[in-house]
Design a protein around this motif. Structure first.
Motif, PDB file in Angstrom:
ATOM      1  N   PHE A   1      -2.222   2.961  -1.703  1.00 25.52           N
ATOM      2  CA  PHE A   1      -2.991   3.399  -0.035  1.00 25.52           C
ATOM      3  C   PHE A   1      -1.089   4.074   0.971  1.00 25.52           C
ATOM      4  N   GLY A   2      -0.756   2.522   0.835  1.00 21.07           N
ATOM      5  CA  GLY A   2       0.334   3.071   1.873  1.00 21.07           C
ATOM      6  C   GLY A   2       1.448   3.900   1.380  1.00 21.07           C
ATOM      7  N   ALA A   3       1.226   3.431   0.041  1.00 23.66           N
ATOM      8  CA  ALA A   3       2.757   4.205  -0.190  1.00 23.66           C
ATOM      9  C   ALA A   3       1.990   6.322  -0.270  1.00 23.66           C
ATOM     10  N   PHE A   4       0.898   6.289  -0.748  1.00 21.70           N
ATOM     11  CA  PHE A   4       0.484   7.601  -0.930  1.00 21.70           C
ATOM     12  C   PHE A   4       0.115   8.066   0.111  1.00 21.70           C
ATOM     13  N   PHE A   5      -0.353   7.656   1.356  1.00 18.89           N
ATOM     14  CA  PHE A   5       0.108   8.247   2.670  1.00 18.89           C
ATOM     15  C   PHE A   5       1.182   8.485   3.141  1.00 18.89           C
ATOM     16  N   GLY A   6       2.142   7.870   3.088  1.00 20.01           N
ATOM     17  CA  GLY A   6       3.485   7.927   3.234  1.00 20.01           C
ATOM     18  C   GLY A   6       4.398   8.867   2.424  1.00 20.01           C
ATOM     19  N   ALA A   7       3.497   8.672   1.126  1.00 23.95           N
ATOM     20  CA  ALA A   7       4.821  10.128   0.341  1.00 23.95           C
ATOM     21  C   ALA A   7       3.739  11.319   0.631  1.00 23.95           C
ATOM     22  N   LEU A   8       2.544  11.279   0.978  1.00 22.00           N
ATOM     23  CA  LEU A   8       2.339  12.803   1.522  1.00 22.00           C
ATOM     24  C   LEU A   8       2.947  12.700   2.849  1.00 22.00           C
ATOM     25  N   PHE A   9       3.334  11.845   3.728  1.00 19.23           N
ATOM     26  CA  PHE A   9       3.215  12.135   4.522  1.00 19.23           C
ATOM     27  C   PHE A   9       4.824  12.980   4.480  1.00 19.23           C
ATOM     28  N   VAL A  10       5.160  13.131   3.314  1.00 21.76           N
ATOM     29  CA  VAL A  10       6.964  13.124   3.118  1.00 21.76           C
ATOM     30  C   VAL A  10       6.625  14.150   3.371  1.00 21.76           C
ATOM     31  N   TYR A  11       6.006  14.507   1.850  1.00 15.07           N
ATOM     32  CA  TYR A  11       5.534  15.669   1.515  1.00 15.07           C
ATOM     33  C   TYR A  11       5.587  17.253   2.507  1.00 15.07           C
TER      34      TYR A  11
ATOM     35  N   ASP B   1      -0.455  14.078 -11.473  1.00 14.77           N
ATOM     36  CA  ASP B   1      -1.341  12.351 -11.077  1.00 14.77           C
ATOM     37  C   ASP B   1      -0.406  12.023 -10.027  1.00 14.77           C
ATOM     38  N   GLY B   2       0.015  12.868  -9.264  1.00 19.08           N
ATOM     39  CA  GLY B   2       0.643  12.720  -8.106  1.00 19.08           C
ATOM     40  C   GLY B   2       1.575  12.976  -7.133  1.00 19.08           C
ATOM     41  N   VAL B   3       1.415  12.503  -6.341  1.00 18.59           N
ATOM     42  CA  VAL B   3       2.783  13.778  -4.905  1.00 18.59           C
ATOM     43  C   VAL B   3       4.248  13.405  -5.186  1.00 18.59           C
ATOM     44  N   THR B   4       4.920  13.737  -5.576  1.00 19.94           N
ATOM     45  CA  THR B   4       6.446  14.847  -5.660  1.00 19.94           C
ATOM     46  C   THR B   4       6.933  15.065  -4.559  1.00 19.94           C
ATOM     47  N   THR B   5       7.974  14.413  -4.319  1.00 22.33           N
ATOM     48  CA  THR B   5       8.790  14.719  -3.002  1.00 22.33           C
ATOM     49  C   THR B   5      10.205  14.995  -3.098  1.00 22.33           C
ATOM     50  N   ASN B   6      10.848  15.315  -2.773  1.00 22.54           N
ATOM     51  CA  ASN B   6      12.666  15.769  -2.656  1.00 22.54           C
ATOM     52  C   ASN B   6      13.380  15.493  -1.906  1.00 22.54           C
ATOM     53  N   VAL B   7      12.608  14.312  -1.016  1.00 19.01           N
ATOM     54  CA  VAL B   7      13.619  13.952  -0.293  1.00 19.01           C
ATOM     55  C   VAL B   7      14.658  12.463  -1.219  1.00 19.01           C
ATOM     56  N   SER B   8      15.916  12.631  -0.454  1.00 17.47           N
ATOM     57  CA  SER B   8      17.142  11.589  -0.947  1.00 17.47           C
ATOM     58  C   SER B   8      16.692  10.528   0.261  1.00 17.47           C
TER      59      SER B   8
ATOM     60  N   PHE C   1       7.972   1.104   0.540  1.00 19.08           N
ATOM     61  CA  PHE C   1       9.320   1.349  -0.082  1.00 19.08           C
ATOM     62  C   PHE C   1       9.499   1.220  -1.125  1.00 19.08           C
ATOM     63  N   TYR C   2       8.141   0.501  -1.738  1.00 21.24           N
ATOM     64  CA  TYR C   2       8.138   0.837  -3.175  1.00 21.24           C
ATOM     65  C   TYR C   2       8.737   1.942  -3.283  1.00 21.24           C
ATOM     66  N   SER C   3       7.637   2.966  -3.283  1.00 18.14           N
ATOM     67  CA  SER C   3       7.635   4.793  -3.629  1.00 18.14           C
ATOM     68  C   SER C   3       9.002   5.147  -3.337  1.00 18.14           C
ATOM     69  N   VAL C   4      10.098   4.681  -2.198  1.00 23.83           N
ATOM     70  CA  VAL C   4      11.029   5.051  -1.586  1.00 23.83           C
ATOM     71  C   VAL C   4      12.303   4.152  -2.266  1.00 23.83           C
ATOM     72  N   GLY C   5      12.277   3.382  -2.511  1.00 25.21           N
ATOM     73  CA  GLY C   5      13.281   2.254  -3.535  1.00 25.21           C
ATOM     74  C   GLY C   5      13.355   2.581  -4.425  1.00 25.21           C
ATOM     75  N   VAL C   6      11.858   2.130  -6.048  1.00 28.96           N
ATOM     76  CA  VAL C   6      11.859   2.308  -6.864  1.00 28.96           C
ATOM     77  C   VAL C   6      11.840   3.650  -7.361  1.00 28.96           C
ATOM     78  N   MET C   7      10.953   4.353  -7.120  1.00 30.11           N
ATOM     79  CA  MET C   7      10.407   5.866  -7.607  1.00 30.11           C
ATOM     80  C   MET C   7      10.846   6.792  -7.217  1.00 30.11           C
ATOM     81  N   ASP C   8      12.065   7.135  -6.180  1.00 33.97           N
ATOM     82  CA  ASP C   8      12.852   7.836  -5.664  1.00 33.97           C
ATOM     83  C   ASP C   8      11.704   8.740  -4.834  1.00 33.97           C
ATOM     84  N   GLY C   9      10.902   8.045  -4.063  1.00 40.75           N
ATOM     85  CA  GLY C   9      10.328   8.832  -2.712  1.00 40.75           C
ATOM     86  C   GLY C   9       8.405   9.035  -3.797  1.00 40.75           C
ATOM     87  N   ASN C  10       8.211   9.437  -4.987  1.00 43.17           N
ATOM     88  CA  ASN C  10       7.209   9.716  -5.703  1.00 43.17           C
ATOM     89  C   ASN C  10       6.064   8.673  -5.759  1.00 43.17           C
TER      90      ASN C  10
END
Lengths: 321, 389
Positions: free
Chosen positions: A44-54, A122-129, A217-226
């Motif tokens: 849930f946290g990863a999803f909203f975090g990534a959505l915000f980044v998107y 199937d999810g949120v894809t972001t392109n911030v490094s 942090f998992y989505s940032v550090g392991v999944m490249d922000g996705n």
């Protein structure tokens, strides 16, 4: 030596989510609530975090600022989601394992539903490094700088700060002591005027806070922000529970347990780079199983005299005093 | 006054009777279902307002036209539901149904591909192999719990992952089982397939009958045997049952073994089932994801209040709304909506017993209110008695 650097640099971004989520689980459990929903809270946290980044990624903001803001969003999301668990298991005295399982099942479905409807994926894809080549000043320290502050993510530093804050809250504050009392002997705590309900709500909310951040942090550090609804956070929430039990519900031990698991996992995914292991010719899948098998071996040896909070999993009933 | 007393007695006995046949848990399950469906409807209304009614209609009634498919897809989740429910009777939470299911599926596949047996026997042996595979994977958490004091939840979760990785690896490394081009398992030989029941337009097979039969057997085991009694007693109070001389540790291992066998059977029944393509079996794609069937089994068991017969009906219900959810994609909805509905149903059912007891108290108060005259009479009588004394 390069291999050692590589392993440690890759281990830390994995260890930090595990550490934060395990600490979250610890705060919930020492208050008396089994938080099986950590997996769901993370996603849930990863999803909203990534959505915000998107939504913010095209504004030209500094990636590290985006990361910090995303972290706040993820933390708030995590707290909100954990309130669902608190409501069921504290106010409604539900079975905590079942409520947690329901919350774990809900989120992947919601993420998939939402992403398929609005992104057609199937999810949120972001392109911030968020990747950092070298942290200024700290990265120049010989050896240590290269190990901990080069080729890394800001999440590592933030995670260590949260670790220190957790230790202080756990051991050095009145709140920490009261929270632990509510998990060990809630009736005694109640008899001296501590509100068990309030304490337990706070405990699970902290786990929501840390769980949400850990997921991001998992989505940032392991999944490249996705974020992906199918793979979710790959069982990290459950692994964090094991880390917490391995760490015997104490922050210091949890820290080393998280490093241990992250090391095994990094090893499993970088077998090709280590000539010795690669030459053994063992199927890579065995290495992927290694963290889980190691968990079982460790638990088998440590669980006989487990330091689990005595009242965990039992809804508090005033009338039984 | 005599008449009034007997009527209130009757009312009490009706309440007792209703409680006896488990009407309380039925009502609480029903409440959870209704809340879950309402939540699903709201999401549909939010997503595509114009077709929400049509989509919701499909979810509620769509499965009726495809009743064969409902039974077909209910078979595996009946088994995992029975597995979770059976362990729950002893107070064990078998979240490892997924791993046991995957293991059972692998054992069934292995026998299906590797053993050359005559028609009519092959599929039976394969089904039994699935049972054995699941049982092995269920015994492990049982042994860890009984002898090493490791919580079965954490063991089960770890062995879900270990089992999934192991099975995926074994399948991918076997040329006979795995088709690298389609990245799925091959079709099983015909002799390993469970015979269909022969209902036109559906692949429903003997699996559903096996699942139903096992549900009934479990009911008998729980109600009529010493083992079933000990199991439930341990679930109610571990210490009291141990004091009474029941072998707690053996029973834990046995229960988890049986629960594992049930899930494994579910895996076998699902993979050995004939698929929509004529003469072919279901296939499995090893993509390192934990099977959903085990988690659906948790939902099914909770909804059925861990009662074997209740579990069969709740599995059919879940399968029914899942079929309906697939149909709802005709009006633009994604089938994941059903997973959301099911998760919400479990969330509410985790405390619906408490909700329904509140509701019960509320209704009781209403009844008492309307029968106030009765009560006044009673009070008078008591007063008289006291005065006489």
């Amino acid at each position: 030596m390069d291999t050692v650097y590589y392993l440690i640099q890759n281990m830390l971004p994995i260890a930090i989510p595990l550490l934060l989520v395990a600490l979250g689980g610890m705060f919930s459990e020492v208050g008396g609530i089994i938080n099986l929903a950590l997996e769901g809270i993370m996603l849930f946290g990863a999803f909203f975090g990534a959505l915000f980044v998107y939504f913010i990624q095209d504004s030209g903001m500094n990636p590290q600022t985006i990361l910090l803001l995303g972290m706040v969003v993820a933390a708030v999301a995590g707290i909100i989601y954990s309130l669902l668990l608190s409501f069921a298991s504290i106010t409604m005295r539900a079975d905590q394992t079942i409520a947690g399982t329901a919350l774990n099942m809900l989120i992947p479905a919601v993420v998939l539903l939402f992403s398929k409807m609005f992104f057609g994926s199937d999810g949120v894809t972001t392109n911030v490094s968020f990747y950092i080549r070298k942290i200024p000043v700290l990265g120049d320290i010989p050896i240590l700088g290269e190990l901990f502050f080069q080729k890394t993510y800001l999440t590592v530093v933030i995670g260590l700060v949260f670790m220190i804050i957790s230790v202080i809250i756990f051991y050095k504050t009145r709140f920490g002591l009261r929270l632990r009392a509510c998990g060990e002997h809630p009736h005694a705590a109640d008899s001296v005027g501590i509100s068990v309900t309030k304490m337990r709500y706070l405990g699970t909310s902290i786990s929501g806070f840390l769980g949400g951040i850990g997921g991001f942090f998992y989505s940032v550090g392991v999944m490249d922000g996705n974020v992906n609804g199918h793979t979710g956070v790959a069982g990290f929430g459950f692994l964090a529970l094991a880390v917490m039990i391995f760490g015997q519900w104490r922050p210091g031990k949890v820290f080393f347990a998280a490093l241990f698991f992250a090391f095994l996992r990094t090893l499993a995914y970088s077998v090709e780079l280590i000539p010795f292991l690669n030459n053994l010719g063992i199927d890579r899948t065995y290495y992927k199983m290694l963290p889980y098998i190691a968990t079982m071996v460790v638990l088998a040896f440590t669980s006989k005299n487990s330091k689990a909070p005595k009242a965990e999993g039992i809804p508090y009933d005033k009338s039984l005093r | 006054m005599e008449g009034n007393n007997s009527s209130s007695k009757n009312k009490n006995s009706i309440v007792q009777f209703l409680n006896k046949i488990g009407i309380g848990s039925f009502i609480s399950a029903l409440m959870a279902i209704i809340l879950g469906l309402v939540f699903g409807y709201l999401i549909m209304l939010f997503a595509i307002p114009s077709s929400a009614n049509d989509g919701f209609g499909y979810i509620l009634f769509g499965g009726i036209e495809r009743i064969g498919d409902v039974f077909y897809f209910a078979t595996p989740i009946i088994m995992t539901g029975l597995s979770v429910g059976f362990a729950m009777k002893m107070g064990l939470f078998n979240i490892g149904a997924s791993g046991q299911y995957t293991m059972g599926m692998f054992f069934a596949l292995y026998v299906g591909f590797m053993w050359d047996l005559p028609d009519g026997i092959h599929w039976i042996v394969a089904v039994f192999a699935g049972l054995v595979g699941g049982m092995i994977w269920g015994l492990i958490p049982g042994i860890f719990k009984a002898f090493l004091n490791v919580n079965e939840v954490i063991t089960s979760i770890m062995f879900n992952y270990i089992g999934m990785y192991l099975v995926d690896m074994l399948i991918q490394s076997s040329g006979a089982m795995y088709d690298p081009i389609r990245t799925r398992t091959n079709y099983l030989p015909g002799s390993a397939l469970i015979p269909p029941l022969g209902i036109s337009g559906s692949n429903v097979n003997f699996g559903i009958l096996i699942a139903g039969l096992i549900g009934i057997i479990l009911y008998i085991v729980l109600q009529k045997t010493t083992f079933g009694y000990e199991l439930k007693a341990t679930g109610h109070n571990k210490f009291a049952s141990e004091y009474a001389g029941m072998k707690g540790k053996t029973n834990i291992v046995l229960t988890m073994g049986i629960a594992g066998a049930l899930s494994g059977l579910g895996g076998a029944l699902s993979i050995l089932a004939p698929s929509a393509i004529a003469g072919s079996s279901m296939t499995y794609e090893p993509i390192n994801i934990i099977s959903q069937a085990g988690f659906n089994g948790i939902a099914v068991a909770l909804l059925g209040n861990s009662h074997p017969i209740g579990t069969i009906f709740s599995a059919i219900f879940i399968s029914h709304i899942q079929r309906g959810g697939t149909l709802a994609s005709l009006v633009g909805y994604k089938p994941e909506i059903i997973d959301v509905v099911v998760a919400v149903i479990i969330y509410f059912s985790s405390f619906s017993m408490i909700m329904s007891s509140y509701l019960g108290k509320f209704i009781k108060r209403l009844v008492i209110h309307s029968n106030k005259d009765d009560k006044d009479d009673k009070d008078d009588k008591e007063k008289n008695n006291l005065e006489e004394a």
